[in-house]
Design a protein around this motif. Sequence first.
Motif, mmCIF file in Angstrom:
data_model
loop_
_atom_site.group_PDB
_atom_site.id
_atom_site.type_symbol
_atom_site.label_atom_id
_atom_site.label_comp_id
_atom_site.label_asym_id
_atom_site.label_seq_id
_atom_site.Cartn_x
_atom_site.Cartn_y
_atom_site.Cartn_z
ATOM 1 N N UNK A 160 68.506 -13.558 -9.539
ATOM 2 C CA UNK A 160 67.923 -14.350 -10.549
ATOM 3 C C UNK A 160 66.811 -13.600 -11.167
ATOM 4 N N UNK A 161 65.982 -12.906 -10.536
ATOM 5 C CA UNK A 161 64.979 -11.975 -11.085
ATOM 6 C C UNK A 161 65.546 -11.063 -12.159
ATOM 7 N N UNK A 181 75.337 -16.816 -19.692
ATOM 8 C CA UNK A 181 76.352 -17.283 -18.543
ATOM 9 C C UNK A 181 75.743 -16.631 -17.434
ATOM 10 N N UNK A 182 75.417 -15.343 -17.456
ATOM 11 C CA UNK A 182 75.044 -14.618 -16.403
ATOM 12 C C UNK A 182 73.688 -15.401 -15.505
ATOM 13 N N UNK A 183 72.899 -15.833 -16.426
ATOM 14 C CA UNK A 183 71.518 -16.416 -16.171
ATOM 15 C C UNK A 183 71.946 -17.877 -15.454
ATOM 16 N N UNK A 189 73.900 -19.711 -8.070
ATOM 17 C CA UNK A 189 73.975 -19.105 -6.841
ATOM 18 C C UNK A 189 72.666 -19.424 -6.145
ATOM 19 N N UNK A 190 71.563 -19.681 -6.888
ATOM 20 C CA UNK A 190 70.153 -20.087 -6.507
ATOM 21 C C UNK A 190 70.396 -21.570 -5.764
ATOM 22 N N UNK A 234 58.449 -17.725 -10.367
ATOM 23 C CA UNK A 234 59.156 -18.331 -9.183
ATOM 24 C C UNK A 234 59.594 -17.349 -8.213
ATOM 25 N N UNK A 235 60.438 -16.480 -9.128
ATOM 26 C CA UNK A 235 61.423 -15.266 -8.295
ATOM 27 C C UNK A 235 60.391 -14.287 -8.050
#
Length: 662
Positions: A160-161, A181-183, A189-190, A234-235
């Motif tokens: 995520x980061x 889309x990747x984000x 996943x998170x 957050x990350x």
Amino acid sequence: MTEAVQGVTGSRVQWPAVRPEVVAEVVAGLSARLQKRLDGAAAKLAERPVERTGEDWRIAVDEETELVLHAPGGVVATSGDVRCGCLLAPACVHRAAAVTVCPLADGEPSEQVEPAPAEGEPPTSAPTAALPDAPHDAPHDDDPAAGALGAAERAAVDLLHRVAAAALAAGVGGAGAVLQAELLRAAHRARLAGLHRPAAAAVAVVTRIRAARSGEPDHRLADLVAGLRELLGLSTALSAAAAADTAGPGVAALRGTARQVYTAAGGLRLYGLFSEPVLTATHAGVLTWAVDAGGGLHTMAEIMPHTDAAAAAPQAVGAGNRAVRSGDAMLSHREFTRAGLAVQGATRSVAGRLGAGASVRAVRAAGAAWTAEPAARLWAEPPAAQVARALGAAALPPEVRPAGGELLFLDVTLLGAVPHGPGGEPSLLADCGGVVVALRAAHDHPGLAHRGNLALLATAPGLRLRVIGRLERSARPELRLLAVGEPPSAQPPEDRAPEDRAPEERAPEAPVLALPADRAGRVNLGLERLQTADLALPPREAVPPLAALPAGPLPPSTPVHLLSRRVEQAVTGGRAVLALGTGAARGDRARLRSAGLATGAALLEGLLGAAVDQPRDVFGRVVADDHDAFAAAWLAAAWYEEELASALCATAWTQEVPGNRL
């Protein structure tokens, strides 16, 4: 029944919403060649007419190919619900373009859980209307979520980061459908790893990037900056917790929770305050606020999905006439703002949302004027203290943010309208205890009553009002108006008709609200329209013009914009554009230092240095990196600018600042 709608140029809300994980899955199925064509294909598809038949949305891609989106309840829930008739399906660009055009569905499939009923009671049902992006509940200290991060969580945080840093480095212009889309894939996943708060922040960032790229009218660059700041913050915090192998409530708050839990609140005596319309890309409705006998704030919502931008505002306004979902109470949200409820078996979330389970019992009761207890105590707090409370609430994580923490309850006197901004739009000024406050519309949508009501109030300088609004963080005092009412000293209208009064009694010395009796001395500015007859105005010559009002010198200017514009430039243009302005920023750093903002100057220098400092190969060509150093420098500058802006806002509401006094 078939319903034809136009294309979605400038607004995607006519398409069904789509789950974020569906977007990630469909786009990931494209070949590298088709991924390069995705943005162009999405732009073309957005221009195509859409036909809705029941729960199916049909788009004619060309004369031989039809695209079908199956969306039960207005939401595409699986990749199999996106069907295309072309030969390359399912790995075709048409399916990926369709999910790119669709707005993202808000929240998770199930957000709310009410407490189990006592033995012998009927089971409770979750409230049907959940406010998008509703705050999550904070886990208890003994919650398993309070433990240290596991391997799956660490991997999800790292992904995520990394993707968030890449999105920041690319900027709005470079964050196309593939990077979005990747984000979304990293967010999914998170979420699977139990990191619900970072996942929700990532989805919000994608939504705001889409709004920026399509030029949607409700796009605000400040919202996108805030979203990226929260996501990277957050990350980064979770990565630090993973490196230190720490656990506890702090880590649990960073994780967030999947559901908004309702706990038993027992019996409540509620007094309605006001209602406000709610509009998002996918939902519309109304949020109603109430105060209990102890002065605590609570909310009730009637918010439903929508798939048509033109119908969103009427849906929000119409929701004010729908029945309050609480027991057997037979009154609408609009009626409840002027009445009360006696509730037994109440359930309440941490954020103040009242549940509507089957075990809740409620009957209609008398309301209370804003000038009477318990509502009056909301206005007893000094304005500066309310501003400090609102700024403090905004800085808290959503799961521990108090209900109504962002609201201000003020007594003001209208001064009149003055030109504001580069376009010379009128701004309504008011006196609040000697501080000049700019009053803004809470929502700019033309289908809501905010702007029209504000324009009518601007015609009544000298009008004293008791108001409710949201703090607008600014270097000058600003407030987004939500509701207005009669001030404490206002006297009820006499029973005698105007023609039966003495001449000196017929015209007031200053403007006053002359609302009908059924308004109970208050107006919900987003749902109800003020009429000219609602304002009793004195003769024009009796009101001093705004220019005649005393005004002090302007407050000293703090050049925080020199840093904030670079922070925003990084978001819009990306790392490459920011690197081009390194030479021109030398003067900005000098001005920040001369203003006493040495830390801001150092952070600006670090941000620009990180933008330029990119690894190169032996031939001097820029090679790809993880943008971690650039993201860290941007995050430090963004948080400093955020804290400085909050401090300046708090100072602006004090009478000690020159230019704030009348």
